[in-house]
Design a protein around this motif. Structure first.
Motif, PDB file in Angstrom:
ATOM      1  N   ALA A  39     -10.383 -11.296  -9.590  1.00 23.50           N
ATOM      2  CA  ALA A  39      -9.251 -10.517 -10.115  1.00 23.50           C
ATOM      3  C   ALA A  39      -8.775  -9.434  -9.162  1.00 23.50           C
ATOM      4  CB  ALA A  39      -9.627  -9.888 -11.456  1.00 23.50           C
ATOM      5  N   GLY A  40      -9.627  -9.059  -8.184  1.00 18.35           N
ATOM      6  CA  GLY A  40      -9.255  -8.021  -7.229  1.00 18.35           C
ATOM      7  C   GLY A  40      -9.986  -6.703  -7.436  1.00 18.35           C
ATOM      8  N   LYS A  41     -11.014  -6.715  -8.272  1.00 19.09           N
ATOM      9  CA  LYS A  41     -11.716  -5.485  -8.632  1.00 19.09           C
ATOM     10  C   LYS A  41     -12.402  -4.835  -7.430  1.00 19.09           C
ATOM     11  CE  LYS A  41     -14.308  -7.568 -11.674  1.00 19.09           C
ATOM     12  NZ  LYS A  41     -13.833  -8.958 -11.468  1.00 19.09           N
ATOM     13  N   THR A  42     -13.223  -5.603  -6.725  1.00 13.62           N
ATOM     14  CA  THR A  42     -13.942  -5.040  -5.581  1.00 13.62           C
ATOM     15  C   THR A  42     -12.987  -4.732  -4.432  1.00 13.62           C
ATOM     16  OG1 THR A  42     -16.028  -6.122  -6.186  1.00 13.62           O
ATOM     17  CG2 THR A  42     -15.768  -5.468  -3.884  1.00 13.62           C
ATOM     18  N   THR A  43     -11.935  -5.526  -4.280  1.00 12.34           N
ATOM     19  CA  THR A  43     -10.917  -5.213  -3.260  1.00 12.34           C
ATOM     20  C   THR A  43     -10.287  -3.851  -3.546  1.00 12.34           C
ATOM     21  OG1 THR A  43     -10.437  -7.561  -2.917  1.00 12.34           O
ATOM     22  CG2 THR A  43      -8.793  -5.989  -2.152  1.00 12.34           C
ATOM     23  N   LEU A  44     -10.003  -3.580  -4.821  1.00 14.54           N
ATOM     24  CA  LEU A  44      -9.453  -2.279  -5.187  1.00 14.54           C
ATOM     25  C   LEU A  44     -10.453  -1.167  -4.873  1.00 14.54           C
ATOM     26  CD1 LEU A  44      -7.145  -0.667  -6.419  1.00 14.54           C
ATOM     27  CD2 LEU A  44      -8.191  -1.033  -8.671  1.00 14.54           C
ATOM     28  N   PHE A  45     -11.730  -1.399  -5.141  1.00 18.55           N
ATOM     29  CA  PHE A  45     -12.775  -0.432  -4.776  1.00 18.55           C
ATOM     30  C   PHE A  45     -12.759  -0.173  -3.275  1.00 18.55           C
ATOM     31  CE2 PHE A  45     -16.572   0.490  -7.704  1.00 18.55           C
ATOM     32  CZ  PHE A  45     -15.732   0.885  -8.723  1.00 18.55           C
ATOM     33  N   ASN A  46     -12.604  -1.231  -2.508  1.00 16.48           N
ATOM     34  CA  ASN A  46     -12.587  -1.089  -1.048  1.00 16.48           C
ATOM     35  C   ASN A  46     -11.364  -0.309  -0.565  1.00 16.48           C
ATOM     36  OD1 ASN A  46     -15.037  -2.380  -0.514  1.00 16.48           O
ATOM     37  ND2 ASN A  46     -14.087  -4.415  -0.454  1.00 16.48           N
ATOM     38  N   ILE A  47     -10.266  -0.418  -1.287  1.00 13.03           N
ATOM     39  CA  ILE A  47      -9.090   0.397  -0.968  1.00 13.03           C
ATOM     40  C   ILE A  47      -9.376   1.863  -1.282  1.00 13.03           C
ATOM     41  CG2 ILE A  47      -6.703   0.903  -1.624  1.00 13.03           C
ATOM     42  CD1 ILE A  47      -6.297  -2.111  -2.042  1.00 13.03           C
ATOM     43  N   ILE A  48      -9.982   2.121  -2.429  1.00 11.49           N
ATOM     44  CA  ILE A  48     -10.271   3.500  -2.833  1.00 11.49           C
ATOM     45  C   ILE A  48     -11.269   4.155  -1.888  1.00 11.49           C
ATOM     46  CG2 ILE A  48     -11.289   4.940  -4.650  1.00 11.49           C
ATOM     47  CD1 ILE A  48     -10.189   2.902  -6.687  1.00 11.49           C
ATOM     48  N   SER A  49     -12.275   3.397  -1.456  1.00 12.45           N
ATOM     49  CA  SER A  49     -13.320   3.981  -0.598  1.00 12.45           C
ATOM     50  C   SER A  49     -12.921   4.012   0.873  1.00 12.45           C
ATOM     51  CB  SER A  49     -14.633   3.203  -0.760  1.00 12.45           C
ATOM     52  OG  SER A  49     -14.481   1.864  -0.329  1.00 12.45           O
ATOM     53  N   GLY A  50     -11.852   3.303   1.240  1.00 10.15           N
ATOM     54  CA  GLY A  50     -11.373   3.350   2.617  1.00 10.15           C
ATOM     55  C   GLY A  50     -11.786   2.185   3.491  1.00 10.15           C
ATOM     56  N   VAL A  51     -12.471   1.205   2.916  1.00  7.00           N
ATOM     57  CA  VAL A  51     -12.840   0.021   3.694  1.00  7.00           C
ATOM     58  C   VAL A  51     -11.586  -0.750   4.100  1.00  7.00           C
ATOM     59  CG1 VAL A  51     -14.083  -2.190   3.649  1.00  7.00           C
ATOM     60  CG2 VAL A  51     -15.089  -0.161   2.573  1.00  7.00           C
ATOM     61  N   TYR A  52     -10.643  -0.862   3.175  1.00  8.39           N
ATOM     62  CA  TYR A  52      -9.364  -1.507   3.455  1.00  8.39           C
ATOM     63  C   TYR A  52      -8.236  -0.490   3.301  1.00  8.39           C
ATOM     64  CZ  TYR A  52     -11.876  -5.913   2.507  1.00  8.39           C
ATOM     65  OH  TYR A  52     -12.764  -6.939   2.516  1.00  8.39           O
ATOM     66  N   LYS A  53      -7.214  -0.668   4.104  1.00  2.00           N
ATOM     67  CA  LYS A  53      -5.993   0.131   3.962  1.00  2.00           C
ATOM     68  C   LYS A  53      -4.940  -0.740   3.275  1.00  2.00           C
ATOM     69  CE  LYS A  53      -2.335   2.392   6.629  1.00  2.00           C
ATOM     70  NZ  LYS A  53      -1.823   2.700   7.988  1.00  2.00           N
ATOM     71  N   PRO A  54      -4.307  -0.236   2.228  1.00  2.00           N
ATOM     72  CA  PRO A  54      -3.290  -1.053   1.554  1.00  2.00           C
ATOM     73  C   PRO A  54      -2.079  -1.287   2.448  1.00  2.00           C
ATOM     74  CG  PRO A  54      -3.212   1.198   0.739  1.00  2.00           C
ATOM     75  CD  PRO A  54      -4.423   1.105   1.627  1.00  2.00           C
ATOM     76  N   GLN A  55      -1.490  -2.453   2.302  1.00  2.00           N
ATOM     77  CA  GLN A  55      -0.273  -2.744   3.066  1.00  2.00           C
ATOM     78  C   GLN A  55       0.936  -2.051   2.460  1.00  2.00           C
ATOM     79  OE1 GLN A  55      -1.081  -6.749   2.348  1.00  2.00           O
ATOM     80  NE2 GLN A  55      -1.919  -7.213   4.373  1.00  2.00           N
TER      81      GLN A  55
END
Length: 248
Positions: A39-55
């Protein structure tokens, strides 16, 4: 408002993992995130923690735009997390693992200060009997507590919990839930991903539901458990659907 996301979007190739997701999280609450696998839950966590930068989209911590902040800078602001797959430093003892969290966390403690923080946190999460045990020798339940302790040693204002209850038996789940509720009582905002519906319904003040990268609902546990669209999103996993219906 301690954390706010506006129109967050992140794709991997042709796969949209998080699609136009917005949320606002009040300070000192427990904000649950649920949704079927993928669903994107952990991806959202990674955005919040800074692992990923949102496009696309922005992320704000206390009205400060942190969208482009690296992970370490977010940790220094007071955002800490656990991981779905626990990652202890296996050759180090429990107290040494927790000291690492204190040394490289929000206040950048020296060794003596880090040891004091570690002792306090270890007692808080119920790991005092395992203090000098090598992390690699712990069972799953104690490794989960160690992961939690290491994040708490950062002295965060926001704590991200990624399936911290996964793999625990019912008694261990209840015990960990009690620790989580005590963390909230200490004034820490908690954002948690969880598949155990009865647990997240019991603990959360508000719940956001993701499906295929999109936010499909948000509300109180009661509102979510009565939301037909949310129930339908879980029909691909009958066990989760039954848990959700049972949460009413």
């Amino acid at each position: 408002m301690i954390l706010k996301g506006t129109n967050l979007k992140l794709s991997f190739g042709g796969l949209v993992a998080v699609n136009n997701v917005s949320f606002e999280i009040e300070e000192k609450t427990i904000f649950g995130i649920i949704g079927p696998n993928g669903a994107g839950k952990t991806t959202l966590f990674n955005i919040i923690s800074g692992v990923y930068k949102p496009q696309e989209g922005k992320l704000f911590f206390k009205d400060k735009d942190i969208t482009n902040f690296p992970t370490y800078k977010r940790a220094r602001l007071g955002i800490a997390r656990t991981h779905q797959i626990v990652k202890p430093l296996s050759e180090l003892t429990v107290i040494e693992n927790v000291m690492v969290g204190a040394c490289f966390g929000k206040k950048n403690y020296n060794l003596k200060q880090a040891q004091k923080v570690a002792l306090d946190v270890i007692n808080f999460v119920g790991l005092s009997t395992k203090m000098f045990t090598q992390a690699g020798q712990l069972n799953v339940a104690f490794k989960k507590r160690l992961e939690l302790a290491r994040a708490l040693a950062n002295e965060p204002e926001i704590l991200l919990l990624d399936e911290v209850l996964a793999g625990l038996n019912p008694k261990e789940v209840d015990s960990m839930l009690n620790v989580i509720l005590k963390i909230k009582q200490n004034g820490i905002t908690i954002i948690m991903i969880e598949h155990l519906m009865h647990a997240i319904m019991k603990a959360s003040d508000y719940i956001m539901v993701l499906d295929s990268g999109e936010k499909i609902a948000q509300g109180s546990p009661q509102e979510i458990s009565n939301n037909q669209r949310v129930i339908e999103a879980y029909l691909g996993d009958p066990k989760l659907a039954m848990q959700l219906v049972g949460a009413k």
